[in-house]
Design a protein around this motif. Structure first.
Motif, PDB file in Angstrom:
ATOM      1  N   PRO A  11      38.460  35.405  28.305  1.00  8.68           N
ATOM      2  CA  PRO A  11      39.368  34.028  28.127  1.00  8.68           C
ATOM      3  C   PRO A  11      40.410  34.087  29.221  1.00  8.68           C
ATOM      4  O   PRO A  11      40.883  33.108  29.805  1.00  8.68           O
ATOM      5  CB  PRO A  11      40.200  34.395  26.765  1.00  8.68           C
ATOM      6  CG  PRO A  11      39.366  35.184  25.892  1.00  8.68           C
ATOM      7  CD  PRO A  11      38.465  35.957  26.988  1.00  8.68           C
ATOM      8  N   HIS A  12      40.823  35.327  29.923  1.00 12.15           N
ATOM      9  CA  HIS A  12      41.768  35.347  30.678  1.00 12.15           C
ATOM     10  C   HIS A  12      41.329  34.549  32.039  1.00 12.15           C
ATOM     11  O   HIS A  12      42.074  33.997  32.782  1.00 12.15           O
ATOM     12  CB  HIS A  12      42.308  36.580  31.244  1.00 12.15           C
ATOM     13  CG  HIS A  12      41.188  37.620  31.768  1.00 12.15           C
ATOM     14  ND1 HIS A  12      40.460  38.398  31.162  1.00 12.15           N
ATOM     15  CD2 HIS A  12      41.069  37.711  33.217  1.00 12.15           C
ATOM     16  CE1 HIS A  12      39.642  39.107  31.738  1.00 12.15           C
ATOM     17  NE2 HIS A  12      39.911  38.804  32.978  1.00 12.15           N
ATOM     18  N   LEU A  13      40.303  34.659  32.334  1.00  7.34           N
ATOM     19  CA  LEU A  13      39.348  33.994  33.783  1.00  7.34           C
ATOM     20  C   LEU A  13      39.368  32.628  33.355  1.00  7.34           C
ATOM     21  O   LEU A  13      39.275  31.843  34.415  1.00  7.34           O
ATOM     22  CB  LEU A  13      37.797  34.333  33.882  1.00  7.34           C
ATOM     23  CG  LEU A  13      37.684  35.820  34.033  1.00  7.34           C
ATOM     24  CD1 LEU A  13      36.193  36.059  34.235  1.00  7.34           C
ATOM     25  CD2 LEU A  13      38.711  36.401  35.251  1.00  7.34           C
ATOM     26  N   THR A 192      33.861  31.317  39.711  1.00 10.02           N
ATOM     27  CA  THR A 192      33.560  32.417  40.889  1.00 10.02           C
ATOM     28  C   THR A 192      35.133  32.687  41.312  1.00 10.02           C
ATOM     29  O   THR A 192      35.459  33.898  41.711  1.00 10.02           O
ATOM     30  CB  THR A 192      32.543  31.737  41.799  1.00 10.02           C
ATOM     31  OG1 THR A 192      31.640  31.522  41.273  1.00 10.02           O
ATOM     32  CG2 THR A 192      32.439  32.943  43.197  1.00 10.02           C
ATOM     33  N   PRO A 193      36.000  31.691  41.831  1.00  9.95           N
ATOM     34  CA  PRO A 193      37.238  32.074  42.346  1.00  9.95           C
ATOM     35  C   PRO A 193      37.983  32.908  41.345  1.00  9.95           C
ATOM     36  O   PRO A 193      38.707  33.452  41.780  1.00  9.95           O
ATOM     37  CB  PRO A 193      37.765  30.610  42.576  1.00  9.95           C
ATOM     38  CG  PRO A 193      36.666  29.528  42.610  1.00  9.95           C
ATOM     39  CD  PRO A 193      35.609  30.102  41.670  1.00  9.95           C
ATOM     40  N   ALA A 194      37.671  32.395  40.025  1.00  8.70           N
ATOM     41  CA  ALA A 194      38.712  33.559  38.724  1.00  8.70           C
ATOM     42  C   ALA A 194      38.168  34.626  38.911  1.00  8.70           C
ATOM     43  O   ALA A 194      38.901  35.721  39.156  1.00  8.70           O
ATOM     44  CB  ALA A 194      38.397  32.886  37.664  1.00  8.70           C
ATOM     45  N   LEU A 195      36.842  35.151  39.325  1.00 12.28           N
ATOM     46  CA  LEU A 195      36.265  36.532  39.478  1.00 12.28           C
ATOM     47  C   LEU A 195      36.843  36.972  40.815  1.00 12.28           C
ATOM     48  O   LEU A 195      37.254  38.450  40.773  1.00 12.28           O
ATOM     49  CB  LEU A 195      34.726  36.496  39.479  1.00 12.28           C
ATOM     50  CG  LEU A 195      34.034  36.171  38.149  1.00 12.28           C
ATOM     51  CD1 LEU A 195      32.613  35.805  38.400  1.00 12.28           C
ATOM     52  CD2 LEU A 195      34.346  37.374  37.175  1.00 12.28           C
ATOM     53  N   LEU A 196      37.083  36.082  41.731  1.00 11.78           N
ATOM     54  CA  LEU A 196      37.709  36.900  43.145  1.00 11.78           C
ATOM     55  C   LEU A 196      39.396  37.054  42.908  1.00 11.78           C
ATOM     56  O   LEU A 196      39.591  38.236  43.600  1.00 11.78           O
ATOM     57  CB  LEU A 196      37.525  35.659  44.010  1.00 11.78           C
ATOM     58  CG  LEU A 196      37.856  35.987  45.308  1.00 11.78           C
ATOM     59  CD1 LEU A 196      37.402  37.116  46.153  1.00 11.78           C
ATOM     60  CD2 LEU A 196      37.745  34.826  46.415  1.00 11.78           C
ATOM     61  N   ALA A 197      39.961  36.330  42.192  1.00 11.32           N
ATOM     62  CA  ALA A 197      41.305  36.736  41.829  1.00 11.32           C
ATOM     63  C   ALA A 197      41.309  37.983  41.227  1.00 11.32           C
ATOM     64  O   ALA A 197      42.183  38.740  41.497  1.00 11.32           O
ATOM     65  CB  ALA A 197      41.954  35.659  40.834  1.00 11.32           C
ATOM     66  N   GLU A 198      40.566  38.225  40.328  1.00 17.57           N
ATOM     67  CA  GLU A 198      40.331  39.628  39.506  1.00 17.57           C
ATOM     68  C   GLU A 198      40.187  40.707  40.403  1.00 17.57           C
ATOM     69  O   GLU A 198      40.938  41.726  40.465  1.00 17.57           O
ATOM     70  CB  GLU A 198      39.211  39.515  38.614  1.00 17.57           C
ATOM     71  CG  GLU A 198      39.331  40.546  37.400  1.00 17.57           C
ATOM     72  CD  GLU A 198      38.201  40.262  36.560  1.00 17.57           C
ATOM     73  OE1 GLU A 198      38.547  40.236  35.155  1.00 17.57           O
ATOM     74  OE2 GLU A 198      37.036  39.961  36.898  1.00 17.57           O
TER      75      GLU A 198
END
Ligand code: NAD
Length: 488
Positions: A11-13, A192-198
């Motif tokens: 959910p955080h993504l 994909t950008p959310a995974l990149l932020a992580e």
């Protein structure tokens, strides 16, 4: 780690990432992101951020700027290199996310991840080469020099077709230069950008230095309008680029606009036709033609046209359409219904202008989403000639134009409003070198596909407006020159 195609993201993504934390958008409005190859696979509901969310993200980015720019560039580069390693470790997870939300083949998604890793490493390696120039003076007690300083908060607005590589190519130089960043990616590929932020967070990039705001035009406009945003890097259509340019011009905003454009392949009468056919098939139908720099037109010498078509058409007809996750698929779906419409409309327009349909031109029947697949399309006619007024077909469509020898081919290549790159197929060294000199395009490739490679992007013929994105000019958006004269 491999993520199953139907596994929901944590959910955080599904939130924005600002000030080092996953934050809810104030608007409370969300948009569902659906797998283009499987309507039943709802990837998640991502925020439609508005002005308040952008205000918050820019605020924390502005607060983080002083400490980040004070850090030694080599330390900043360390974070980028660490992000590259994490990306490498998670390559499968990223590739699955890209395929799932964008539709491209898994093999194409993997190539994108590797490209992003290479870009991070390349930029990190530049840390000790940030430019500084000494200027000679007549007085030997005085030294004069110029150096680059980061401009502050940089806003980045990007597209869905390279949801990892494009943000990385833009944010890496900005971060290394000492800027802080607010990224607003496309709502069609937000995971994909959310995974990149992580990854950037885990790589130690301090809170507020990199921020992600999900959303569409409203969030993009707010970013461009925000007085604390010192520069905006944009990739997308000419229409939106013009809007960004207009909106920013009132406050003389620094913008890097990376625009639309399809490529041309030129097949001369001495070409290796098998090579040329392979380049056209890969260039026009790779990523279902949904990338800037995909091959949109072929200028073929009339002496070899028949033979070229005899080899190209069976190859096109045999391409297997299917979901990007299926290793047997050779071409995936279009990203959404709107793009299917736009693609078929452009084909109808070019046909109405006299172009003959040689292959495809319609939706493929069957499959889980049926109509989302457009069959690979070949037309006899020029898709992008100035008279046709079609600037780009973001789909698997290529137009064939006949030329009477190299001189006419050169003229036809010039007869378009935009040109990213051109590939020429010839076995003659003289003709190859002449082509590089004479063709009116940002980049010329000889006997290789016209897909833009890792060379410095060039900006001829409206491919770019303002600073460009990579290699030697990659600092131009995020830094400004300062000068000093010191007498001791
Ligand atoms: P688009 O222009 O519709 O959107 C691009 C981005 O701008 C998205 O993030 C969108 O949300 C945002 N946006 C929309 N309206 C805005 C506004 N008024 N103000 C600020 N931001 C706004 O493009 P797209 O459909 O996402 O991508 C496809 C296009 O991008 C194609 O035309 C393609 O050729 C082009 N493209 C070019 C390059 C290149 O390197 N030259 C690379 C990739 C894509």
């Amino acid at each position: 780690m491999t993520t199953s195609a139907c596994e929901p993201p944590p959910p955080h993504l599904l939130r924005n990432f600002t000030g080092g934390a996953w934050t809810r958008a104030e608007s409370g409005v969300v948009r569902a992101n659906v797998n283009p190859a499987d309507a039943s696979d709802v990837i998640g509901e991502f925020p439609e951020s508005g002005g308040v969310d952008v205000e918050h993200a820019v605020g924390v980015a502005a607060d983080a700027f002083a400490a980040w720019q004070a850090l030694d560039p080599v330390r900043r580069a360390g974070h980028l290199a660490c992000a590259a390693r994490l990306l490498e470790e998670r390559a499968d997870r990223f590739a699955v996310a890209i395929t799932r939300e964008q539709g491209k083949l898994l093999v194409e998604a993997r190539a994108e991840v590797h490209g992003a890793v290479a870009a991070l490493d390349f930029v990190a390696g530049e840390a000790r080469r940030l430019e500084r120039t000494a200027v000679p003076t007549v007085d030997d007690r005085t030294s004069a020099f110029s150096f680059r300083r980061p401009i502050g908060v940089v806003g980045l607005i990007t597209t869905w077709h390279l949801p990892l590589a494009t943000p990385v190519r833009k944010l890496a130089p900005a971060l290394l230069a000492g800027c802080t960043v607010v990224l607003k990616p496309s709502p069609l590929a937000p995971l994909t950008p959310a995974l990149l932020a992580e990854v950037l967070h885990e790589a130690g990039v301090p809170p507020g230095v990199f921020n992600l705001v999900q959303g569409d035009a409203a969030a993009g406009e707010a970013l461009v309008d925000h007085p604390s945003v010192a520069g905006v890097g944009f990739t997308g259509s000419r229409r939106v680029a013009a809007a960004v340019h207009r909106a920013g011009s009132g406050r003389l905003l620094r913008t890097e606009l990376d625009l639309a454009g399809k490529d041309t392949v030129v097949v001369l009468d001495d070409a290796d036709l098998d090579k040329a056919v392979a380049a056209v098939a890969a260039g026009a139908f790779g990523q279902a033609g949904q990338r800037y720099g995909a091959v949109g037109r072929v200028v073929v010498d009339r002496r070899v046209r028949r033979e070229f078509l005899a080899r190209l058409l069976p190859r096109v007809a045999s391409l297997r359409l299917g979901p990007g996750m299926d290793p047997r698929s050779e071409m995936g779906p279009l990203v959404d219904e709107e793009h299917v419409h736009a693609c078929l409309e452009a084909v109808a327009k070019v046909r109405a202008g006299g172009a003959e349909l040689l292959s495809g031109g319609d939706r493929a029947a069957g499959g889980p989403l049926g109509g989302r697949y457009v069959r690979p399309t070949v037309l006899a006619g020029d898709l992008f000639a100035v008279e046709t007024a079609v600037e780009e077909v973001f789909g698997p469509v290529v137009g064939l134009v006949e030329a009477d020898g190299p001189d006419e081919a050169v003229r036809l290549v010039g007869n378009v409003r935009t040109a990213m790159s051109v590939a020429v197929f010839t076995t003659s060294r003289t003709r190859a070198l002449e082509a590089v000199e004479r063709l009116d395009a940002s980049a010329v490739h000889v006997n290789r596909p016209a897909v833009a490679a890792y060379v410095p992007h060039a900006d001829a013929k409206g491919a770019w407006c303002g600073p460009t994105e990579f290699a030697s000019r990659m600092w131009d958006l995020s830094t400004e020159w300062r000068s000093a004269r010191v007498t001791l």
